[in-house]
Design a protein around this motif. Sequence first.
Motif, PDB file in Angstrom:
ATOM      1  N   ALA A   1      12.425   3.165  -2.486  1.00  0.00           N
ATOM      2  CA  ALA A   1      12.512   1.919  -1.330  1.00  0.00           C
ATOM      3  C   ALA A   1      13.269   3.449  -0.104  1.00  0.00           C
ATOM      4  O   ALA A   1      12.965   3.291   1.589  1.00  0.00           O
ATOM      5  N   ALA A   2      13.437   4.327  -0.060  1.00  0.00           N
ATOM      6  CA  ALA A   2      13.558   4.915   1.000  1.00  0.00           C
ATOM      7  C   ALA A   2      11.942   5.963   1.346  1.00  0.00           C
ATOM      8  O   ALA A   2      12.145   6.296   3.016  1.00  0.00           O
TER       9      ALA A   2
ATOM     10  N   TYR B   1       2.047   3.731 -16.324  1.00  0.00           N
ATOM     11  CA  TYR B   1       1.894   4.446 -15.773  1.00  0.00           C
ATOM     12  C   TYR B   1       1.755   5.876 -16.941  1.00  0.00           C
ATOM     13  O   TYR B   1       1.726   5.695 -17.807  1.00  0.00           O
ATOM     14  N   ALA B   2       1.327   6.769 -16.041  1.00  0.00           N
ATOM     15  CA  ALA B   2       0.405   7.924 -16.833  1.00  0.00           C
ATOM     16  C   ALA B   2       1.138   9.430 -16.612  1.00  0.00           C
ATOM     17  O   ALA B   2       1.626   9.455 -15.370  1.00  0.00           O
ATOM     18  N   ALA B   3       0.945  10.329 -17.533  1.00  0.00           N
ATOM     19  CA  ALA B   3       1.418  12.001 -17.151  1.00  0.00           C
ATOM     20  C   ALA B   3       0.299  12.519 -16.653  1.00  0.00           C
ATOM     21  O   ALA B   3      -0.922  12.046 -16.796  1.00  0.00           O
TER      22      ALA B   3
ATOM     23  N   ARG C   1       1.676  -1.288  -0.010  1.00  0.00           N
ATOM     24  CA  ARG C   1       0.173  -0.191   0.051  1.00  0.00           C
ATOM     25  C   ARG C   1       0.952   1.317  -0.166  1.00  0.00           C
ATOM     26  O   ARG C   1       0.747   2.341  -0.749  1.00  0.00           O
ATOM     27  N   ALA C   2       1.620   1.184   0.622  1.00  0.00           N
ATOM     28  CA  ALA C   2       2.298   2.302   0.896  1.00  0.00           C
ATOM     29  C   ALA C   2       3.512   2.482  -0.490  1.00  0.00           C
ATOM     30  O   ALA C   2       3.772   3.519  -1.046  1.00  0.00           O
ATOM     31  N   LEU C   3       4.282   1.618  -1.294  1.00  0.00           N
ATOM     32  CA  LEU C   3       4.391   1.574  -2.619  1.00  0.00           C
ATOM     33  C   LEU C   3       3.669   2.474  -3.342  1.00  0.00           C
ATOM     34  O   LEU C   3       3.656   3.641  -4.057  1.00  0.00           O
TER      35      LEU C   3
ATOM     36  N   ARG D   1       6.949   8.860 -11.257  1.00  0.00           N
ATOM     37  CA  ARG D   1       8.504   8.481 -11.982  1.00  0.00           C
ATOM     38  C   ARG D   1       9.260   8.326 -10.928  1.00  0.00           C
ATOM     39  O   ARG D   1      10.285   8.273 -11.026  1.00  0.00           O
ATOM     40  N   ALA D   2       9.422   8.062  -9.565  1.00  0.00           N
ATOM     41  CA  ALA D   2       9.906   7.773  -8.729  1.00  0.00           C
ATOM     42  C   ALA D   2      10.782   6.939  -9.043  1.00  0.00           C
ATOM     43  O   ALA D   2      10.081   5.784  -9.396  1.00  0.00           O
TER      44      ALA D   2
END
Length: 152
Positions: free
Chosen positions: A26-27, A52-54, A8-10, A19-20
């Motif tokens: 991970a941090a 993934y989208a803009a 859930r955090a991810l 884009r991370a």
Amino acid sequence: MVLDDIDRALVDALLEDGRASTQDLAAAVDVAPETVERRIEALEDAGVIEGYAASVDYDELGYDVTALVRLRVGESVAAVAETLATCAWARSVYEVTGEADFLLVGRFRDTDDMHENVAELLTEPAVRSVTVDVVLDAVRACEPLWIGDGVI
């Protein structure tokens, strides 16, 4: 797929910034980069993450009018759904309960553009009526559903 707190955090971190980097994710969730890669791959494989989208500001591109379009149709709901799926101006198309059969969220350059595109729907033989509500102000629109709080 059952999501744990890390998953859930991810997902939330990716909703915040799609884009991370793996290291940044991970941090953010306090796990090893290898764990992030493995978890994201599992979330993608399970269909939780579909892509993934803009994020685009349509106002900046000259699409100044947002409208909610409600349609009532006859017996050809499936055929109308196929037609509505091809409407380039429709950002979202929903088959709904209630008086209307479909609800569309559309973006248009101006009211003339809106009128032209919505009027085209009336050429569909199964369409009985079309109602349009022009949005005056978007109080909240297309916000992500954060899942880190255990909602899902």
